[in-house]
Write a protein that holds these residues in place. Structure first.
Motif, PDB file in Angstrom:
ATOM      1  N   ASP A  26      37.273  43.294  35.457  1.00 53.22           N
ATOM      2  CA  ASP A  26      37.760  43.255  34.075  1.00 53.22           C
ATOM      3  C   ASP A  26      38.296  44.611  33.644  1.00 53.22           C
ATOM      4  OD1 ASP A  26      36.999  40.623  34.030  1.00 53.22           O
ATOM      5  OD2 ASP A  26      35.149  40.959  32.890  1.00 53.22           O
ATOM      6  N   ARG A  27      37.633  45.694  34.071  1.00 51.48           N
ATOM      7  CA  ARG A  27      38.116  47.038  33.709  1.00 51.48           C
ATOM      8  C   ARG A  27      39.500  47.293  34.302  1.00 51.48           C
ATOM      9  NH1 ARG A  27      32.596  48.648  33.710  1.00 51.48           N
ATOM     10  NH2 ARG A  27      32.538  48.827  35.985  1.00 51.48           N
ATOM     11  N   ALA A  29      41.637  44.976  34.792  1.00 54.84           N
ATOM     12  CA  ALA A  29      42.504  43.902  34.303  1.00 54.84           C
ATOM     13  C   ALA A  29      43.149  43.158  35.468  1.00 54.84           C
ATOM     14  CB  ALA A  29      43.570  44.460  33.361  1.00 54.84           C
ATOM     15  N   SER A  30      42.348  42.860  36.470  1.00 57.12           N
ATOM     16  CA  SER A  30      42.870  42.258  37.693  1.00 57.12           C
ATOM     17  C   SER A  30      42.999  40.738  37.618  1.00 57.12           C
ATOM     18  CB  SER A  30      41.970  42.616  38.880  1.00 57.12           C
ATOM     19  OG  SER A  30      40.694  41.994  38.745  1.00 57.12           O
ATOM     20  N   GLY A  31      42.324  40.142  36.660  1.00 57.06           N
ATOM     21  CA  GLY A  31      42.341  38.688  36.574  1.00 57.06           C
ATOM     22  C   GLY A  31      41.464  38.007  37.604  1.00 57.06           C
ATOM     23  N   ARG A  94      40.518  41.074  45.040  1.00 56.05           N
ATOM     24  CA  ARG A  94      41.730  40.654  44.327  1.00 56.05           C
ATOM     25  C   ARG A  94      42.928  40.651  45.281  1.00 56.05           C
ATOM     26  NH1 ARG A  94      46.277  42.645  42.202  1.00 56.05           N
ATOM     27  NH2 ARG A  94      47.110  41.677  40.298  1.00 56.05           N
TER      28      ARG A  94
END
Length: 233
Positions: A26-27, A29-31, A94
């Protein structure tokens, strides 16, 4: 728990590896969506992520700060590695779910290394590569009977399209190189003086006197559907 608190203070604060990894994702913002594993005993120390037929799982080591990462395409482990950096783990997960090729993945995340057959699987050439490796291994061994058997099998077109394997002295064949490996095709083993045992799926053994005869027996006993479809290779 005290030992884990010293090695993994970030994980302990988060309450589980899943929570800590999700926070890292989340930090950035990788989804990325991190999930728990199917093993109840690992719910705090393991996690996984999946997209389509790709997945990756992570497990914490007990006596050192190390996260073990395995990347899978279906049932084939394509890359594996270890790192103490949780942000690297989240980034690698990711990437694996989005990067098309394993070579690009390990170039981006050097703590990972590809499985020896990973790129062959990506090219759809896992069966020829397994034959190449088996033939090279048999040629290096001081076992003339095994070498003769492998070469005789390779020369037979109906066996050459199957995926070969070797375990506990038995040479086996499978319709596919990816798990689950087929267990319903004959196996063969040299056992001295140029003789071979052919073992059938029902447990019967047949003794033959040459590699060529062993291959002939195997081919004659193959079921009609033994030749794999291209998508199975």
């Amino acid at each position: 728990m005290h030992e884990y608190a010293l090695l993994y203070p970030d994980v302990v604060r988060a309450g589980s590896l899943l929570n800590a990894l999700q926070a890292e994702a989340d930090r950035a913002a990788s989804g990325l969506t991190v999930e728990s594993t199917s093993s109840p005993g690992w719910r705090r120390v393991a996690a996984e992520a999946a997209l389509g037929d790709r997945s990756a799982n992570v497990l914490m080591a007990q006596r050192e700060r190390t996260f073990s990462v395995d990347c899978w395409a279906g049932a084939v482990r394509m890359a594996t590695g270890r790192t103490g950096d949780l942000s690297e783990v989240a980034g690698a997960l990711r990437s694996w779910l989005r990067v098309p090729r394993v070579r690009e993945l390990v170039a981006q995340w050097p703590f990972l290394r590809p499985w020896t057959l990973a790129e062959a699987h990506e090219r759809g050439e896992a069966v020829p590569e397994r034959w190449r490796q088996l033939r090279e291994a048999a040629a290096r061994m001081q076992n003339t009977a095994l070498h003769e058997l492998v070469e005789a099998a390779f020369e037979q077109p109906r066996l050459r399209v199957l995926s070969p394997g070797r375990s506990m002295h038995w040479v086996s064949f499978s319709r596919r190189a990816a798990p689950p490996i087929c267990r319903d095709l004959p196996q063969v083993m040299p056992f001295g003086d140029g003789r071979y045992h052919v073992r059938f799926v029902d447990g019967r053994l047949q003794e033959v006197d040459s590699a060529a005869e062993a291959v002939e027996v195997i081919v004659d006993s193959l079921p009609d559907d033994a030749v794999p479809r291209p998508s199975d290779r």
